[in-house]
Design an enzyme around this catalytic site. Structure first.
Site, PDB file in Angstrom:
ATOM      1  N   SER A 129       0.785  -1.441  -0.562  1.00 51.34           N
ATOM      2  CA  SER A 129       0.304   0.018   0.009  1.00 51.34           C
ATOM      3  C   SER A 129       1.007   1.097  -0.217  1.00 51.34           C
ATOM      4  O   SER A 129       2.270   1.544   1.058  1.00 51.34           O
ATOM      5  CB  SER A 129      -0.788  -0.007   1.350  1.00 51.34           C
ATOM      6  OG  SER A 129      -1.469   1.030   1.373  1.00 51.34           O
ATOM      7  N   GLU A 131      -0.093   3.739   1.314  1.00 50.99           N
ATOM      8  CA  GLU A 131       0.030   4.218   2.987  1.00 50.99           C
ATOM      9  C   GLU A 131       1.430   3.951   3.247  1.00 50.99           C
ATOM     10  O   GLU A 131       1.357   5.005   5.097  1.00 50.99           O
ATOM     11  CB  GLU A 131      -0.495   3.429   3.508  1.00 50.99           C
ATOM     12  CG  GLU A 131      -2.467   3.728   3.283  1.00 50.99           C
ATOM     13  CD  GLU A 131      -2.538   5.313   3.804  1.00 50.99           C
ATOM     14  OE1 GLU A 131      -2.289   5.627   4.995  1.00 50.99           O
ATOM     15  OE2 GLU A 131      -3.471   6.180   2.898  1.00 50.99           O
ATOM     16  N   TYR A 153      -2.219   0.663  10.784  1.00 55.65           N
ATOM     17  CA  TYR A 153      -2.562  -0.420   9.581  1.00 55.65           C
ATOM     18  C   TYR A 153      -0.668  -0.443   8.847  1.00 55.65           C
ATOM     19  O   TYR A 153      -0.270  -1.104   7.683  1.00 55.65           O
ATOM     20  CB  TYR A 153      -3.603   0.696   8.533  1.00 55.65           C
ATOM     21  CG  TYR A 153      -3.362   0.171   6.954  1.00 55.65           C
ATOM     22  CD1 TYR A 153      -4.124  -1.480   6.812  1.00 55.65           C
ATOM     23  CD2 TYR A 153      -3.065   1.080   6.109  1.00 55.65           C
ATOM     24  CE1 TYR A 153      -3.888  -1.500   5.299  1.00 55.65           C
ATOM     25  CE2 TYR A 153      -3.336   0.162   4.702  1.00 55.65           C
ATOM     26  CZ  TYR A 153      -3.666  -0.704   4.484  1.00 55.65           C
ATOM     27  OH  TYR A 153      -3.704  -1.140   3.478  1.00 55.65           O
TER      28      TYR A 153
HETATM   29  P1  NDP Z   1     -11.009  -4.835   1.090  1.00 58.69           P
HETATM   30  O1  NDP Z   1     -10.955  -4.079   2.753  1.00 58.69           O
HETATM   31  O2  NDP Z   1     -12.358  -3.893   0.211  1.00 58.69           O
HETATM   32  O3  NDP Z   1     -11.483  -6.357   1.857  1.00 58.69           O
HETATM   33  C1  NDP Z   1     -10.445  -6.879   2.144  1.00 58.69           C
HETATM   34  C2  NDP Z   1     -10.663  -8.345   2.366  1.00 58.69           C
HETATM   35  O4  NDP Z   1     -10.171  -9.138   3.475  1.00 58.69           O
HETATM   36  C3  NDP Z   1     -12.580  -8.846   2.672  1.00 58.69           C
HETATM   37  O5  NDP Z   1     -11.978  -9.927   1.124  1.00 58.69           O
HETATM   38  C4  NDP Z   1     -12.435  -9.441   4.179  1.00 58.69           C
HETATM   39  O6  NDP Z   1     -13.593 -10.487   4.166  1.00 58.69           O
HETATM   40  C5  NDP Z   1     -10.838  -9.568   3.659  1.00 58.69           C
HETATM   41  N1  NDP Z   1     -10.028 -10.659   5.317  1.00 58.69           N
HETATM   42  C6  NDP Z   1     -10.398  -9.575   6.660  1.00 58.69           C
HETATM   43  N2  NDP Z   1      -9.441  -9.960   7.445  1.00 58.69           N
HETATM   44  C7  NDP Z   1      -9.123 -11.267   7.270  1.00 58.69           C
HETATM   45  C8  NDP Z   1      -8.675 -12.665   7.324  1.00 58.69           C
HETATM   46  N3  NDP Z   1      -8.310 -12.688   8.490  1.00 58.69           N
HETATM   47  N4  NDP Z   1      -9.249 -13.627   7.061  1.00 58.69           N
HETATM   48  C9  NDP Z   1      -8.945 -13.501   5.868  1.00 58.69           C
HETATM   49  N5  NDP Z   1      -9.374 -12.564   5.269  1.00 58.69           N
HETATM   50  C10 NDP Z   1      -9.407 -11.175   5.734  1.00 58.69           C
HETATM   51  O7  NDP Z   1     -10.053  -3.997   0.422  1.00 58.69           O
HETATM   52  P2  NDP Z   1      -9.603  -3.783  -0.802  1.00 58.69           P
HETATM   53  O8  NDP Z   1     -10.024  -5.208  -1.574  1.00 58.69           O
HETATM   54  O9  NDP Z   1      -9.932  -2.071  -0.996  1.00 58.69           O
HETATM   55  O10 NDP Z   1      -7.825  -4.089  -0.895  1.00 58.69           O
HETATM   56  C11 NDP Z   1      -7.563  -5.606  -1.215  1.00 58.69           C
HETATM   57  C12 NDP Z   1      -6.269  -5.625  -0.373  1.00 58.69           C
HETATM   58  O11 NDP Z   1      -5.246  -4.036  -1.322  1.00 58.69           O
HETATM   59  C13 NDP Z   1      -6.180  -5.360   1.050  1.00 58.69           C
HETATM   60  O12 NDP Z   1      -4.970  -5.720   1.555  1.00 58.69           O
HETATM   61  C14 NDP Z   1      -6.035  -3.694   1.473  1.00 58.69           C
HETATM   62  O13 NDP Z   1      -4.861  -2.913   2.363  1.00 58.69           O
HETATM   63  C15 NDP Z   1      -3.926  -3.532  -0.039  1.00 58.69           C
HETATM   64  N6  NDP Z   1      -4.730  -2.012  -0.435  1.00 58.69           N
HETATM   65  C16 NDP Z   1      -6.121  -1.539  -0.809  1.00 58.69           C
HETATM   66  C17 NDP Z   1      -5.888  -0.232  -1.841  1.00 58.69           C
HETATM   67  C18 NDP Z   1      -7.488   0.745  -1.467  1.00 58.69           C
HETATM   68  O14 NDP Z   1      -7.044   1.700  -1.863  1.00 58.69           O
HETATM   69  N7  NDP Z   1      -8.694  -0.383  -1.902  1.00 58.69           N
HETATM   70  C19 NDP Z   1      -4.519   0.613  -1.926  1.00 58.69           C
HETATM   71  C20 NDP Z   1      -3.684  -0.279  -1.261  1.00 58.69           C
HETATM   72  C21 NDP Z   1      -3.852  -1.436  -0.875  1.00 58.69           C
HETATM   73  P3  NDP Z   1     -15.323  -9.543   4.752  1.00 58.69           P
HETATM   74  O15 NDP Z   1     -15.776  -9.768   3.311  1.00 58.69           O
HETATM   75  O16 NDP Z   1     -15.055 -11.414   5.813  1.00 58.69           O
HETATM   76  O17 NDP Z   1     -14.461  -8.890   5.413  1.00 58.69           O
HETATM   77  P1  GDP Z   2      -6.554   5.776   3.369  1.00 61.51           P
HETATM   78  O1  GDP Z   2      -5.739   7.286   2.589  1.00 61.51           O
HETATM   79  O2  GDP Z   2      -6.263   4.536   2.673  1.00 61.51           O
HETATM   80  O3  GDP Z   2      -6.573   6.601   5.065  1.00 61.51           O
HETATM   81  O4  GDP Z   2      -8.890   6.247   2.742  1.00 61.51           O
HETATM   82  P2  GDP Z   2      -9.475   6.999   3.349  1.00 61.51           P
HETATM   83  O5  GDP Z   2     -10.345   6.884   2.130  1.00 61.51           O
HETATM   84  O6  GDP Z   2     -10.441   6.359   4.316  1.00 61.51           O
HETATM   85  O7  GDP Z   2      -9.338   8.263   3.665  1.00 61.51           O
HETATM   86  C1  GDP Z   2      -8.310   8.953   2.877  1.00 61.51           C
HETATM   87  C2  GDP Z   2      -8.244  10.588   3.127  1.00 61.51           C
HETATM   88  O8  GDP Z   2      -9.497  11.460   3.330  1.00 61.51           O
HETATM   89  C3  GDP Z   2      -7.913  10.449   4.649  1.00 61.51           C
HETATM   90  O9  GDP Z   2      -6.566  11.704   4.462  1.00 61.51           O
HETATM   91  C4  GDP Z   2      -9.215  10.763   5.677  1.00 61.51           C
HETATM   92  O10 GDP Z   2      -8.262  11.935   6.760  1.00 61.51           O
HETATM   93  C5  GDP Z   2      -9.797  11.895   4.829  1.00 61.51           C
HETATM   94  N1  GDP Z   2     -11.370  11.691   5.461  1.00 61.51           N
HETATM   95  C6  GDP Z   2     -11.237  13.037   5.577  1.00 61.51           C
HETATM   96  N2  GDP Z   2     -12.515  13.101   6.029  1.00 61.51           N
HETATM   97  C7  GDP Z   2     -13.061  11.363   5.802  1.00 61.51           C
HETATM   98  C8  GDP Z   2     -14.238  10.880   7.009  1.00 61.51           C
HETATM   99  O11 GDP Z   2     -15.192  11.091   6.314  1.00 61.51           O
HETATM  100  N3  GDP Z   2     -13.523   9.596   6.409  1.00 61.51           N
HETATM  101  C9  GDP Z   2     -12.525   9.087   6.248  1.00 61.51           C
HETATM  102  N4  GDP Z   2     -12.351   7.992   5.659  1.00 61.51           N
HETATM  103  N5  GDP Z   2     -11.651   9.773   4.767  1.00 61.51           N
HETATM  104  C10 GDP Z   2     -11.930  10.804   5.637  1.00 61.51           C
END
Ligand code: NDP
Ligand code: GDP
Length: 327
Positions: A129, A131, A153
């Site tokens: 990520s 992040e 995270y």
């Molecule tokens: P989501 O939060 O939508 O999906 C996370 C998935 O992980 C869900 O299917 C969830 O299952 C599963 N999960 C969580 N904990 C466990 C566990 N202990 N065992 C098995 N499964 C688990 O994330 P995204 O699809 O958006 O992201 C995919 C990956 O990419 C993640 O690792 C995220 O951190 C990373 N990432 C995402 C970014 C983004 O902008 N989307 C950017 C950079 C990295 P359940 O449905 O049961 O909750």
């Molecule tokens: P992140 O980059 O993985 O933390 O994704 P988020 O979508 O949760 O947040 C993106 C940015 O939006 C961060 O800098 C947050 O502080 C900002 N932000 C501002 N207001 C909000 C809010 O109401 N909810 C969330 N989730 N983020 C917010």
């Protein structure tokens, strides 16, 4: 000819659903690892939304259960393993730091161990990520930019990232990381800022809500579309050599600009609805992320195909349709 097989952890999440859709189009057999819940069984709503739930072999599994992961990988005999599962919401990671370290950090190690022990020839993808750049040490971040994580995270993701690099170097695994910048879609979780905004815009437009409570509107993110980002993941798995790649659009936008565009899409003025609520501020903020995906462009031939404006339009329209169905 036997089909190629992919194991996807996190198949019920945003990226898991779009990746499964992409791989089905490429005629893969997909084994999706998912957690059981006492309320809904397996939460397949995203896969249902894409109309693909019944084309995936769902197996019960948890990132914390190494034995179960070994069994899944042994039985599936995958060509590719995508580790997308994680506790993925930054804000929650301050409330559940140990769980986040276990799932997001050690969970990746467990999947790598399962691959090393049961399918060492398989290609492995780790969802790293942006992040990890956190308090960014350079205004534009690429693969050489030092990490400075700002949340439990991000710390867990750094552990998972370096473990992936280490398994590549120690055991010769074909293990790659995509250092993905934020990517969104109509399937993004409602707690993330983009989907929170588009869902609220839809509810306000339909008369179902009157305000939107927000945190830091000055934060800047490099937002792309999940469909483009899962394509980059697949491209990494097709390379002869494993490596790490930044995946980003190269365009950064403030939260304020994002919400202005979303409200404008339905001809509303955000100033009439936004309230700042300290509850949505974070103990430590990542102020600005801006990615340089030159390496992914050069080596993978990848570039994003969906603009921010197109994505905002798609997300607002999808949320309008969802809420209209419920009225
Ligand atoms: P989501 O939060 O939508 O999906 C996370 C998935 O992980 C869900 O299917 C969830 O299952 C599963 N999960 C969580 N904990 C466990 C566990 N202990 N065992 C098995 N499964 C688990 O994330 P995204 O699809 O958006 O992201 C995919 C990956 O990419 C993640 O690792 C995220 O951190 C990373 N990432 C995402 C970014 C983004 O902008 N989307 C950017 C950079 C990295 P359940 O449905 O049961 O909750
Ligand atoms: P992140 O980059 O993985 O933390 O994704 P988020 O979508 O949760 O947040 C993106 C940015 O939006 C961060 O800098 C947050 O502080 C900002 N932000 C501002 N207001 C909000 C809010 O109401 N909810 C969330 N989730 N983020 C917010």
């Amino acid at each position: 000819m036997t089909k190629r097989c992919a194991v996807i952890t996190g198949v019920t999440g945003q990226d898991g659903a779009y990746l499964a859709q992409l791989l089905l189009e490429k005629d893969y057999r997909i084994v999706g690892v998912a957690r059981r819940s006492s309320h809904y069984g397996i939460a397949t709503h995203r896969l249902d939304w894409l109309g693909i739930a019944d084309r995936i072999e769902i197996v019960d599994g948890d990132l914390l259960d190494l034995g179960g992961l070994c069994r899944i990988v042994r039985e599936a005999r995958p060509d590719e393993v995508y580790n997308l599962a994680a506790q993925s919401f930054v804000k929650t990671s301050w409330d559940q730091p140990v769980l986040t370290a276990q799932a997001t950090g050690v969970g990746a190690l467990n999947v790598l161990e399962a691959v090393r022990l049961e399918a060492p020839e398989a290609h492995f993808y780790q969802a790293s990520s942006s992040e990890m750049f956190g308090l960014a040490q350079q205004p534009v971040q690429n693969e050489a930019t030092p990490f400075y994580p700002r949340s439990p995270y991000a710390v867990a993701k750094v552990f998972a990232h370096w473990t992936t690099v280490n398994y590549r170097e120690s055991f010769g695994l074909h293990a790659s990381s995509g250092i993905s910048f934020n990517h969104e879609s109509p399937l993004r979780g409602l707690e993330f800022v983009t989907r929170k905004i588009t869902d609220a815009v839809a509810r306000i437009k339909l008369g179902l809500a009157t305000e939107l409570r927000m945190g830091n509107l000055d934060a800047q993110r490099d937002w792309g579309h999940s469909r483009d980002y899962v394509h980059a993941m697949w491209l990494m798995m097709q390379q002869s050599t494993a490596d790490d790649y930044v995946v980003a659009t190269g365009r950064t936008t403030t939260v304020r600009e994002f919400l202005t565009a979303a409200f404008s899409h339905v001809d509303l003025n955000p100033d009439d609805y936004i309230r700042i609520d300290p509850a949505f501020l974070r103990p430590a903020e990542v102020e600005s992320l801006h990615g340089d995906a030159a390496k992914a462009r050069r080596v993978l031939g990848w570039s994003p195909s969906i603009s921010l404006e197109q994505m905002i339009g798609e997300m607002v329209e999808a949320d309008l349709a969802r809420h209209r169905d419920r009225i």
